[in-house]
Design a protein around this motif. Structure first.
Motif, mmCIF file in Angstrom:
data_model
loop_
_atom_site.group_PDB
_atom_site.id
_atom_site.type_symbol
_atom_site.label_atom_id
_atom_site.label_comp_id
_atom_site.label_asym_id
_atom_site.label_seq_id
_atom_site.Cartn_x
_atom_site.Cartn_y
_atom_site.Cartn_z
ATOM 1 N N PRO A 39 1.263 23.765 16.254
ATOM 2 C CA PRO A 39 -0.025 24.430 16.020
ATOM 3 C C PRO A 39 0.098 25.752 15.278
ATOM 4 C CG PRO A 39 0.022 23.552 18.237
ATOM 5 C CD PRO A 39 1.406 23.415 17.678
ATOM 6 N N ALA A 40 1.096 26.545 15.602
ATOM 7 C CA ALA A 40 1.275 27.828 14.910
ATOM 8 C C ALA A 40 1.589 27.611 13.438
ATOM 9 C CB ALA A 40 2.386 28.637 15.568
ATOM 10 N N ILE A 41 2.459 26.667 13.161
ATOM 11 C CA ILE A 41 2.809 26.367 11.770
ATOM 12 C C ILE A 41 1.597 25.835 11.015
ATOM 13 C CG2 ILE A 41 4.207 24.842 10.309
ATOM 14 C CD1 ILE A 41 6.411 25.130 12.465
ATOM 15 N N LEU A 42 0.804 25.002 11.659
ATOM 16 C CA LEU A 42 -0.390 24.457 11.001
ATOM 17 C C LEU A 42 -1.429 25.539 10.725
ATOM 18 C CD1 LEU A 42 -0.866 21.049 12.816
ATOM 19 C CD2 LEU A 42 -0.323 21.422 10.406
ATOM 20 N N VAL A 43 -1.610 26.481 11.641
ATOM 21 C CA VAL A 43 -2.559 27.577 11.398
ATOM 22 C C VAL A 43 -2.121 28.377 10.177
ATOM 23 C CG1 VAL A 43 -3.475 29.748 12.290
ATOM 24 C CG2 VAL A 43 -3.349 27.779 13.783
ATOM 25 N N HIS A 76 -8.095 31.903 4.311
ATOM 26 C CA HIS A 76 -8.904 32.496 5.373
ATOM 27 C C HIS A 76 -8.332 32.055 6.718
ATOM 28 C CE1 HIS A 76 -12.378 33.817 7.680
ATOM 29 N NE2 HIS A 76 -12.710 34.529 6.615
ATOM 30 N N HIS A 77 -7.991 33.026 7.565
ATOM 31 C CA HIS A 77 -7.310 32.715 8.819
ATOM 32 C C HIS A 77 -8.206 32.014 9.840
ATOM 33 C CE1 HIS A 77 -8.993 36.732 9.175
ATOM 34 N NE2 HIS A 77 -8.995 36.595 10.484
ATOM 35 N N VAL A 78 -9.495 32.282 9.825
ATOM 36 C CA VAL A 78 -10.394 31.614 10.777
ATOM 37 C C VAL A 78 -10.538 30.132 10.420
ATOM 38 C CG1 VAL A 78 -12.731 31.568 11.710
ATOM 39 C CG2 VAL A 78 -11.613 33.752 11.312
ATOM 40 N N ILE A 79 -10.633 29.836 9.134
ATOM 41 C CA ILE A 79 -10.711 28.432 8.701
ATOM 42 C C ILE A 79 -9.425 27.701 9.087
ATOM 43 C CG2 ILE A 79 -10.967 26.893 6.718
ATOM 44 C CD1 ILE A 79 -13.487 28.459 7.360
ATOM 45 N N GLY A 80 -8.286 28.352 8.919
ATOM 46 C CA GLY A 80 -7.019 27.757 9.330
ATOM 47 C C GLY A 80 -6.984 27.450 10.815
ATOM 48 N N GLY A 126 -0.049 31.650 16.194
ATOM 49 C CA GLY A 126 -0.287 31.298 14.796
ATOM 50 C C GLY A 126 -1.458 32.048 14.202
ATOM 51 N N PHE A 127 -2.519 32.220 14.981
ATOM 52 C CA PHE A 127 -3.685 32.965 14.499
ATOM 53 C C PHE A 127 -3.339 34.430 14.300
ATOM 54 C CE2 PHE A 127 -7.658 35.337 15.268
ATOM 55 C CZ PHE A 127 -8.396 34.833 14.219
ATOM 56 N N TRP A 128 -2.586 35.011 15.226
ATOM 57 C CA TRP A 128 -2.166 36.407 15.092
ATOM 58 C C TRP A 128 -1.338 36.602 13.829
ATOM 59 C CZ3 TRP A 128 2.999 37.982 15.231
ATOM 60 C CH2 TRP A 128 3.191 39.357 15.144
ATOM 61 N N TYR A 129 -0.378 35.705 13.609
ATOM 62 C CA TYR A 129 0.483 35.828 12.437
ATOM 63 C C TYR A 129 -0.303 35.605 11.148
ATOM 64 C CZ TYR A 129 4.353 35.324 9.237
ATOM 65 O OH TYR A 129 5.204 35.485 8.188
ATOM 66 N N ALA A 130 -1.210 34.633 11.138
ATOM 67 C CA ALA A 130 -2.009 34.363 9.949
ATOM 68 C C ALA A 130 -2.928 35.542 9.625
ATOM 69 C CB ALA A 130 -2.818 33.084 10.137
ATOM 70 N N LYS A 131 -3.508 36.137 10.645
ATOM 71 C CA LYS A 131 -4.369 37.304 10.423
ATOM 72 C C LYS A 131 -3.563 38.458 9.853
ATOM 73 C CE LYS A 131 -7.517 40.427 12.737
ATOM 74 N NZ LYS A 131 -8.063 40.908 13.981
ATOM 75 N N ARG A 132 -2.397 38.672 10.388
ATOM 76 C CA ARG A 132 -1.512 39.718 9.884
ATOM 77 C C ARG A 132 -1.117 39.444 8.439
ATOM 78 N NH1 ARG A 132 4.426 40.339 12.094
ATOM 79 N NH2 ARG A 132 5.129 41.911 10.662
ATOM 80 N N MET A 133 -0.843 38.186 8.131
ATOM 81 C CA MET A 133 -0.459 37.789 6.783
ATOM 82 C C MET A 133 -1.605 38.028 5.794
ATOM 83 S SD MET A 133 0.811 33.994 5.645
ATOM 84 C CE MET A 133 -0.776 33.287 6.060
#
Length: 89
Positions: free
Chosen positions: A18-22, A31-35, A68-75
């Motif tokens: 799940p983290a990798i997919l996000v 967009h991290h929310v869409i992910g 995954g969401f935390w990392y994507a938002k940071r990215m």
């Protein structure tokens, strides 16, 4: 013995997939929310199809989605900062 191996495999997949997919969907959609929503829909579909049978896997899936969401938002935030710096130059 085979059931334990199957549970360990599902546990490891629930921990990382799940983290990798996000992060992947965030990179594709920018967009991290869409992910997160796309990944959550895939996890929900797998639960509905009956691939997840134990509450511990739900907890691990949730943890992985959160990381995954935390990392994507940071990215995304870093990419925006870099873009703003490039625009200033």
């Amino acid at each position: 013995m085979a059931l334990i191996d199957l549970f360990i495999t599902k546990f490891l997949l629930a921990l990382f997939a799940p983290a990798i997919l996000v992060v992947f969907f965030t990179r594709v959609t920018y967009h991290h929310v869409i992910g997160l929503v796309l990944t959550l829909s895939l996890v929900t579909a797998s639960v509905y199809a009956g691939y997840t049978h134990h509450w511990a896997l739900y907890v691990v899936d949730s943890f992985s989605l959160t990381v995954g969401f935390w990392y994507a938002k940071r990215m995304v935030e870093r990419a925006r900062e870099n873009r703003e710096e490039d625009d200033e130059d």
